[in-house]
Scaffold this motif. Structure first.
Motif, PDB file in Angstrom:
ATOM      1  N   LYS A 151       4.059   1.116 -12.439  1.00  0.00           N
ATOM      2  CA  LYS A 151       4.181   2.112 -13.257  1.00  0.00           C
ATOM      3  C   LYS A 151       4.171   1.658 -14.216  1.00  0.00           C
ATOM      4  O   LYS A 151       4.230   2.548 -15.296  1.00  0.00           O
ATOM      5  N   GLN A 152       4.026   0.264 -14.977  1.00  0.00           N
ATOM      6  CA  GLN A 152       4.343   0.043 -16.059  1.00  0.00           C
ATOM      7  C   GLN A 152       2.358   0.272 -16.765  1.00  0.00           C
ATOM      8  O   GLN A 152       2.395   0.043 -17.691  1.00  0.00           O
ATOM      9  N   VAL A 153       0.955   0.016 -15.806  1.00  0.00           N
ATOM     10  CA  VAL A 153       0.140   0.655 -15.873  1.00  0.00           C
ATOM     11  C   VAL A 153       0.205   1.757 -16.301  1.00  0.00           C
ATOM     12  O   VAL A 153      -0.542   2.130 -17.434  1.00  0.00           O
ATOM     13  N   ILE A 154       0.555   2.756 -15.730  1.00  0.00           N
ATOM     14  CA  ILE A 154       0.906   4.235 -15.169  1.00  0.00           C
ATOM     15  C   ILE A 154       1.304   4.815 -17.105  1.00  0.00           C
ATOM     16  O   ILE A 154       1.200   5.850 -17.357  1.00  0.00           O
ATOM     17  N   ASP A 155       2.553   3.937 -16.897  1.00  0.00           N
ATOM     18  CA  ASP A 155       3.572   3.963 -18.308  1.00  0.00           C
ATOM     19  C   ASP A 155       2.838   3.190 -19.993  1.00  0.00           C
ATOM     20  O   ASP A 155       2.597   3.827 -20.807  1.00  0.00           O
ATOM     21  N   GLY A 156       1.371   2.575 -20.031  1.00  0.00           N
ATOM     22  CA  GLY A 156       0.546   1.983 -20.860  1.00  0.00           C
ATOM     23  C   GLY A 156       1.818   1.346 -21.731  1.00  0.00           C
ATOM     24  O   GLY A 156       0.980   0.591 -23.032  1.00  0.00           O
ATOM     25  N   THR A 157       2.649   0.349 -20.538  1.00  0.00           N
ATOM     26  CA  THR A 157       3.367  -0.806 -21.008  1.00  0.00           C
ATOM     27  C   THR A 157       3.266  -1.681 -20.000  1.00  0.00           C
ATOM     28  O   THR A 157       4.045  -3.700 -20.645  1.00  0.00           O
ATOM     29  N   PHE A 158       2.130  -1.862 -19.702  1.00  0.00           N
ATOM     30  CA  PHE A 158       2.068  -3.112 -18.754  1.00  0.00           C
ATOM     31  C   PHE A 158       1.128  -4.616 -19.762  1.00  0.00           C
ATOM     32  O   PHE A 158       0.316  -4.376 -20.439  1.00  0.00           O
ATOM     33  N   LYS A 159       1.877  -5.617 -19.370  1.00  0.00           N
ATOM     34  CA  LYS A 159       1.603  -6.541 -20.217  1.00  0.00           C
ATOM     35  C   LYS A 159       2.406  -8.058 -19.560  1.00  0.00           C
ATOM     36  O   LYS A 159       3.612  -8.388 -19.192  1.00  0.00           O
ATOM     37  N   PRO A 160       1.301  -8.320 -18.767  1.00  0.00           N
ATOM     38  CA  PRO A 160       1.127  -9.641 -17.614  1.00  0.00           C
ATOM     39  C   PRO A 160       1.971 -10.628 -18.572  1.00  0.00           C
ATOM     40  O   PRO A 160       2.292 -11.748 -19.673  1.00  0.00           O
ATOM     41  N   TRP A 170       0.735  -1.376  -0.170  1.00  0.00           N
ATOM     42  CA  TRP A 170      -0.088  -0.149   0.244  1.00  0.00           C
ATOM     43  C   TRP A 170       0.906   1.123  -0.284  1.00  0.00           C
ATOM     44  O   TRP A 170       0.710   2.311  -0.520  1.00  0.00           O
ATOM     45  N   GLU A 171       2.084   1.068   0.314  1.00  0.00           N
ATOM     46  CA  GLU A 171       2.780   2.333   0.806  1.00  0.00           C
ATOM     47  C   GLU A 171       3.160   2.288  -0.729  1.00  0.00           C
ATOM     48  O   GLU A 171       3.705   3.764  -1.296  1.00  0.00           O
ATOM     49  N   ALA A 172       3.778   1.437  -1.376  1.00  0.00           N
ATOM     50  CA  ALA A 172       4.371   1.936  -2.988  1.00  0.00           C
ATOM     51  C   ALA A 172       2.750   2.606  -3.864  1.00  0.00           C
ATOM     52  O   ALA A 172       3.369   3.428  -3.981  1.00  0.00           O
ATOM     53  N   LEU A 173       1.735   1.930  -3.764  1.00  0.00           N
ATOM     54  CA  LEU A 173       0.506   2.737  -4.668  1.00  0.00           C
ATOM     55  C   LEU A 173       0.755   4.526  -4.183  1.00  0.00           C
ATOM     56  O   LEU A 173       0.244   5.255  -4.636  1.00  0.00           O
ATOM     57  N   GLU A 174       0.522   4.096  -2.627  1.00  0.00           N
ATOM     58  CA  GLU A 174       0.107   5.714  -2.101  1.00  0.00           C
ATOM     59  C   GLU A 174       1.232   7.075  -2.887  1.00  0.00           C
ATOM     60  O   GLU A 174       1.196   7.744  -3.520  1.00  0.00           O
ATOM     61  N   LYS A 175       2.636   6.020  -2.404  1.00  0.00           N
ATOM     62  CA  LYS A 175       4.164   7.208  -3.195  1.00  0.00           C
ATOM     63  C   LYS A 175       3.438   6.893  -4.729  1.00  0.00           C
ATOM     64  O   LYS A 175       3.957   8.772  -5.188  1.00  0.00           O
ATOM     65  N   LEU A 176       3.439   6.733  -5.638  1.00  0.00           N
ATOM     66  CA  LEU A 176       2.846   5.808  -6.632  1.00  0.00           C
ATOM     67  C   LEU A 176       1.861   6.585  -6.747  1.00  0.00           C
ATOM     68  O   LEU A 176       1.945   8.099  -8.557  1.00  0.00           O
ATOM     69  N   LYS A 177       0.572   7.626  -6.234  1.00  0.00           N
ATOM     70  CA  LYS A 177      -0.481   7.952  -6.426  1.00  0.00           C
ATOM     71  C   LYS A 177      -0.024   9.768  -6.177  1.00  0.00           C
ATOM     72  O   LYS A 177      -0.232  10.560  -6.636  1.00  0.00           O
ATOM     73  N   LYS A 211      11.583  -8.568   2.340  1.00  0.00           N
ATOM     74  CA  LYS A 211      11.486  -8.556   0.907  1.00  0.00           C
ATOM     75  C   LYS A 211      10.571  -7.723   0.208  1.00  0.00           C
ATOM     76  O   LYS A 211      10.069  -6.358   1.186  1.00  0.00           O
ATOM     77  N   ASP A 212      11.573  -6.937  -0.891  1.00  0.00           N
ATOM     78  CA  ASP A 212      11.559  -5.820  -1.690  1.00  0.00           C
ATOM     79  C   ASP A 212       9.023  -5.728  -1.892  1.00  0.00           C
ATOM     80  O   ASP A 212       9.795  -5.976  -3.278  1.00  0.00           O
ATOM     81  N   VAL A 213       8.971  -6.286  -1.587  1.00  0.00           N
ATOM     82  CA  VAL A 213       6.697  -6.256  -2.019  1.00  0.00           C
ATOM     83  C   VAL A 213       7.093  -4.602  -2.608  1.00  0.00           C
ATOM     84  O   VAL A 213       6.392  -4.381  -3.331  1.00  0.00           O
ATOM     85  N   GLU A 214       7.519  -3.783  -2.298  1.00  0.00           N
ATOM     86  CA  GLU A 214       6.765  -2.759  -1.960  1.00  0.00           C
ATOM     87  C   GLU A 214       8.089  -2.227  -3.361  1.00  0.00           C
ATOM     88  O   GLU A 214       7.287  -1.354  -4.611  1.00  0.00           O
ATOM     89  N   GLY A 215       9.309  -2.768  -3.906  1.00  0.00           N
ATOM     90  CA  GLY A 215       9.409  -2.942  -5.302  1.00  0.00           C
ATOM     91  C   GLY A 215       9.308  -3.169  -6.433  1.00  0.00           C
ATOM     92  O   GLY A 215       9.028  -2.483  -7.617  1.00  0.00           O
ATOM     93  N   ALA A 216       8.172  -3.899  -5.570  1.00  0.00           N
ATOM     94  CA  ALA A 216       7.683  -5.102  -6.998  1.00  0.00           C
ATOM     95  C   ALA A 216       6.989  -4.448  -7.623  1.00  0.00           C
ATOM     96  O   ALA A 216       6.256  -4.742  -8.856  1.00  0.00           O
ATOM     97  N   VAL A 217       5.936  -4.113  -6.177  1.00  0.00           N
ATOM     98  CA  VAL A 217       4.894  -3.130  -6.460  1.00  0.00           C
ATOM     99  C   VAL A 217       4.771  -2.042  -7.919  1.00  0.00           C
ATOM    100  O   VAL A 217       3.863  -1.658  -8.482  1.00  0.00           O
ATOM    101  N   THR A 240      -5.068   7.223  -9.421  1.00  0.00           N
ATOM    102  CA  THR A 240      -6.119   6.939  -7.844  1.00  0.00           C
ATOM    103  C   THR A 240      -6.270   5.541  -7.859  1.00  0.00           C
ATOM    104  O   THR A 240      -5.661   5.032  -8.235  1.00  0.00           O
ATOM    105  N   THR A 241      -5.821   5.626  -6.432  1.00  0.00           N
ATOM    106  CA  THR A 241      -5.531   3.915  -5.364  1.00  0.00           C
ATOM    107  C   THR A 241      -7.292   3.764  -5.132  1.00  0.00           C
ATOM    108  O   THR A 241      -6.818   4.976  -4.261  1.00  0.00           O
ATOM    109  N   LYS A 242      -7.130   2.782  -4.656  1.00  0.00           N
ATOM    110  CA  LYS A 242      -7.673   1.984  -3.407  1.00  0.00           C
ATOM    111  C   LYS A 242      -7.344   0.793  -2.765  1.00  0.00           C
ATOM    112  O   LYS A 242      -6.950   0.205  -3.735  1.00  0.00           O
ATOM    113  N   TYR A 243      -7.554   0.748  -1.726  1.00  0.00           N
ATOM    114  CA  TYR A 243      -7.424  -0.886  -1.312  1.00  0.00           C
ATOM    115  C   TYR A 243      -8.409  -0.864  -0.606  1.00  0.00           C
ATOM    116  O   TYR A 243      -9.072  -0.750   0.229  1.00  0.00           O
TER     117      TYR A 243
END
Length: 350
Positions: free
Chosen positions: A293-302, A71-78, A282-288, A84-87
């Motif tokens: 960021k890929q979603v924000i940049d429009g490059t996200f592809k699972p 959640w801290e990772a998403l809040e920083k990106l916000k 564990k770098d959960v923050e880094g992974a999230v 827009t972020t929500k949990y």
């Protein structure tokens, strides 16, 4: 004549004022105001239209552990990108599917599921909504619209096992787990192996509380272990581990020196240096952050599932370890880290 001179003078003054007024007319440009759609030079961040949601496991968003890191990772990106972020917090297994579906119905660009136990629910919702994107921490979901991120917990746990094995004064060390599931078994296996590598005479006591959201169970488990002679306890139990720290703090106040090894985050920042020996981060923050960021940049592809270990800095010890862990012990941990990265040591997962 005088009258004509005064009239001419007044006309000249008026004309000058008109010219001055035309030259200094206020403008929206160049006066610190930024035209719409431009960040200008004001340091403002261009707002992103991305919407990213997160579903916690039962540990909750304030578990002082991996839910909180995510959640801290998403809040920083916000803050940085204006997304827009929500949990949505899950109180039980029955909450996972409806919580995930709520983000689907809200047309979120990405929905994170935090925790091993969310996998089945995410698989179901992802299959039913192939145009929606998902990502999960700590488990693998086989679906084309899900990015799975796991960690080599056993590798990082090996290192804190080395620290515990070289630090214990009683040769009794505890491990408190949450639920008895593969991800927690990796913590246990790596930890025991690390202790064994440097102190084969030490005994590791193990207790699974069966929950990630019961601090009282963590406190009771810690009390039993400390009473049995353990002077260091490594917990991997989410919010249940808060009780382990509380028990340690109670004993330190009584003049007894005991330690806790934290998990997922640098838990010395939350519980203090007086009881936190080190943490298995564990770098959960880094992974999230990376995939969001890929979603924000429009490059996200699972893509294929990703496992982050020591070589990726996905797991390891925090810088604050040097406050309580002797330099020679940290040096020994670094030596084992290099051996694991080079493949000289294969750490068991169970």
């Amino acid at each position: 004549m005088k009258k004509m001179f005064k009239l001419s003078l007044m006309m000249m003054i008026a004309f000058s004022l008109v010219l001055a007024g035309c030259g200094n007319k206020p403008s929206n440009e160049g006066q610190g105001q930024t035209p719409a759609g431009s960040a200008g030079n004001t340091g403002e961040t261009k707002k992103s239209e991305a919407k990213i949601g997160m579903v916690t496991d039962v540990g909750g968003v304030n578990d002082k552990s991996f839910n909180q890191s995510a959640w801290e990772a998403l809040e920083k990106l916000k803050k940085e990108n204006g997304i827009t972020t929500k949990y949505l917090q899950s109180k039980g297994d029955s909450d996972y599917v409806p919580n995930l579906n709520q983000f689907v119905q809200g047309k979120y660009d990405l929905t994170w599921g935090i925790g091993f136990v969310i996998a089945d629910a995410m698989k179901k919702v992802a299959d039913q909504n192939p145009k929606s994107n998902f990502a999960i921490i700590d488990n693998v979901v086989e679906a084309p619209n899900v990015q799975s991120v796991t960690f080599a917990e056993h590798e990082g746990s090996y290192l804190v096992g080395v620290v515990a094995g070289l630090t214990t004064k009683t040769n009794k060390i505890g491990f408190v787990g949450g639920m008895d599931i593969p991800v927690i078994k990796r913590f246990e296996a790596g930890f025991k192996e690390g202790v064994k590598a440097v102190n084969p005479g030490a005994k590791v006591l193990v207790n699974y509380t069966g929950a990630f959201d019961k601090p009282d169970l963590g406190k009771a488990a810690a009390a039993t272990m400390y009473n049995d002679g353990a002077d260091i306890i490594f917990h991997s139990s989410g919010a249940t581990g808060n009780g382990v720290f509380n028990e340690a703090k109670d004993r330190v106040k009584q003049g007894k020196k005991v330690w806790v090894i934290g998990v997922d985050k640098d838990q010395s920042l939350e519980f203090g240096d007086d009881v936190t020996l080190t943490s298995m981060v564990k770098d959960v923050e880094g992974a999230v952050t990376r995939y969001s960021k890929q979603v924000i940049d429009g490059t996200f592809k699972p893509g294929a599932p990703v496992t982050l270990g020591l070589k990726d800095n996905g797991v390891g010890l925090p810088e604050t370890s040097k406050k309580n862990v002797p330099e020679d012990v940290l040096k020994k941990a670094d030596e084992y880290k290099e051996k694991i990265i080079k493949g000289e040591i294969k750490v068991p997962e169970k």
